[in-house]
Design a protein around this motif. Sequence first.
Motif, PDB file in Angstrom:
ATOM      1  N   LEU A   1       0.808  -1.222   0.000  1.00 13.68           N
ATOM      2  CA  LEU A   1       0.000   0.000   0.000  1.00 13.68           C
ATOM      3  C   LEU A   1       0.838   1.267   0.000  1.00 13.68           C
ATOM      4  O   LEU A   1       0.310   2.349  -0.273  1.00 13.68           O
ATOM      5  CB  LEU A   1      -0.915   0.021   1.237  1.00 13.68           C
ATOM      6  N   SER A   2       2.124   1.163   0.302  1.00 12.52           N
ATOM      7  CA  SER A   2       2.963   2.352   0.442  1.00 12.52           C
ATOM      8  C   SER A   2       2.981   3.197  -0.833  1.00 12.52           C
ATOM      9  O   SER A   2       2.885   4.427  -0.779  1.00 12.52           O
ATOM     10  CB  SER A   2       4.392   1.958   0.829  1.00 12.52           C
ATOM     11  N   GLY A   3       3.095   2.540  -1.985  1.00 11.18           N
ATOM     12  CA  GLY A   3       3.105   3.273  -3.250  1.00 11.18           C
ATOM     13  C   GLY A   3       1.783   3.955  -3.521  1.00 11.18           C
ATOM     14  O   GLY A   3       1.740   5.126  -3.941  1.00 11.18           O
ATOM     15  N   MET A   4       0.684   3.241  -3.272  1.00  8.34           N
ATOM     16  CA  MET A   4      -0.641   3.825  -3.502  1.00  8.34           C
ATOM     17  C   MET A   4      -0.923   4.970  -2.539  1.00  8.34           C
ATOM     18  O   MET A   4      -1.569   5.962  -2.916  1.00  8.34           O
ATOM     19  CB  MET A   4      -1.715   2.732  -3.345  1.00  8.34           C
ATOM     20  N   ILE A   5      -0.415   4.858  -1.307  1.00  9.63           N
ATOM     21  CA  ILE A   5      -0.596   5.935  -0.334  1.00  9.63           C
ATOM     22  C   ILE A   5       0.125   7.193  -0.795  1.00  9.63           C
ATOM     23  O   ILE A   5      -0.399   8.305  -0.692  1.00  9.63           O
ATOM     24  CB  ILE A   5      -0.099   5.488   1.058  1.00  9.63           C
TER      25      ILE A   5
ATOM     26  N   GLY B   1      -6.208   3.459   4.502  1.00 11.79           N
ATOM     27  CA  GLY B   1      -5.049   2.739   3.969  1.00 11.79           C
ATOM     28  C   GLY B   1      -3.821   2.939   4.842  1.00 11.79           C
ATOM     29  O   GLY B   1      -3.032   2.008   5.048  1.00 11.79           O
TER      30      GLY B   1
ATOM     31  N   PHE C   1      -7.681   7.354   2.058  1.00  9.80           N
ATOM     32  CA  PHE C   1      -6.245   7.490   2.263  1.00  9.80           C
ATOM     33  C   PHE C   1      -5.855   7.145   3.694  1.00  9.80           C
ATOM     34  O   PHE C   1      -4.907   6.388   3.938  1.00  9.80           O
ATOM     35  CB  PHE C   1      -5.824   8.929   1.934  1.00  9.80           C
TER      36      PHE C   1
ATOM     37  N   VAL D   1       0.898   8.033  -3.926  1.00 12.49           N
ATOM     38  CA  VAL D   1       0.173   8.576  -5.085  1.00 12.49           C
ATOM     39  C   VAL D   1      -1.107   9.267  -4.615  1.00 12.49           C
ATOM     40  O   VAL D   1      -1.454  10.360  -5.082  1.00 12.49           O
ATOM     41  CB  VAL D   1      -0.169   7.449  -6.086  1.00 12.49           C
ATOM     42  N   GLY D   2      -1.809   8.636  -3.678  1.00  8.83           N
ATOM     43  CA  GLY D   2      -3.035   9.228  -3.155  1.00  8.83           C
ATOM     44  C   GLY D   2      -2.784  10.564  -2.483  1.00  8.83           C
ATOM     45  O   GLY D   2      -3.586  11.498  -2.617  1.00  8.83           O
TER      46      GLY D   2
ATOM     47  N   TRP E   1      -1.652   0.083   6.675  1.00  4.06           N
ATOM     48  CA  TRP E   1      -0.203   0.001   6.433  1.00  4.06           C
ATOM     49  C   TRP E   1       0.586   0.110   7.732  1.00  4.06           C
ATOM     50  O   TRP E   1       1.511  -0.670   7.971  1.00  4.06           O
ATOM     51  CB  TRP E   1       0.208   1.114   5.467  1.00  4.06           C
TER      52      TRP E   1
END
Length: 221
Positions: free
Chosen positions: A134-138, A174, A171, A140-141, A178
Amino acid sequence: MDRLIAISSSRQSLLSTHKVLRNTYFLLSLTLAFSVFTAIASTLLRLPAPGLLLMLVGFYGLLFLTHRLANSPSGILATFALTGFMGYALGPLFSMLLASGAGDVIMLALGGTALVFLCCSTYVLTTRKDMSFLSGMIMVGFVVMLVAVVANLFLHIPALSLVISAMFILFSSGAILWETSNIIHGGETNYIRATVSLYVSLYNILVSMVNIFVGIRGSNS
């Protein structure tokens, strides 16, 4: 012998992880209680809302101080200073809602925030799933939300404000998944940093839910 050493090392690592998790939840419960106290005091005393500059300086300044002192006992005091300040900032918002007869919004937002935290934490603690993906999506979010917030400062579109609030909830949810996963898998060994991370996520969810419920209430009136 090597096997015994490996087992002993694994056991020590597990005990250390449980200690971080236990200390994190204990400190989080204390800071939430303190934040509620300062919010109630701020509401009853009708303290003025902090301006944007004071809010940014107070939040990021205390956040930086907390992370700087995270490895010392002074970090606990910095954590209470940060959460107390954030609680004070909620006071004027709660006062406005109560004055307008929207006190039910506060209870709905508090209940919704507690439910989101309970669901996210229970899921990770039960499944012990690694949420590092989830780190990458967080990240980007965060960038997308930042752009949306800046844009709405100029556009002032009510619908966009509600969308931003919904994005903040997703966000922050997530981030809770994480961070909890990071603790139980040994990625986070400092309970002060973990506490602050979870607190900020809960704060964002609460404020976002208030904004959404106020928007829904306004559209139905």
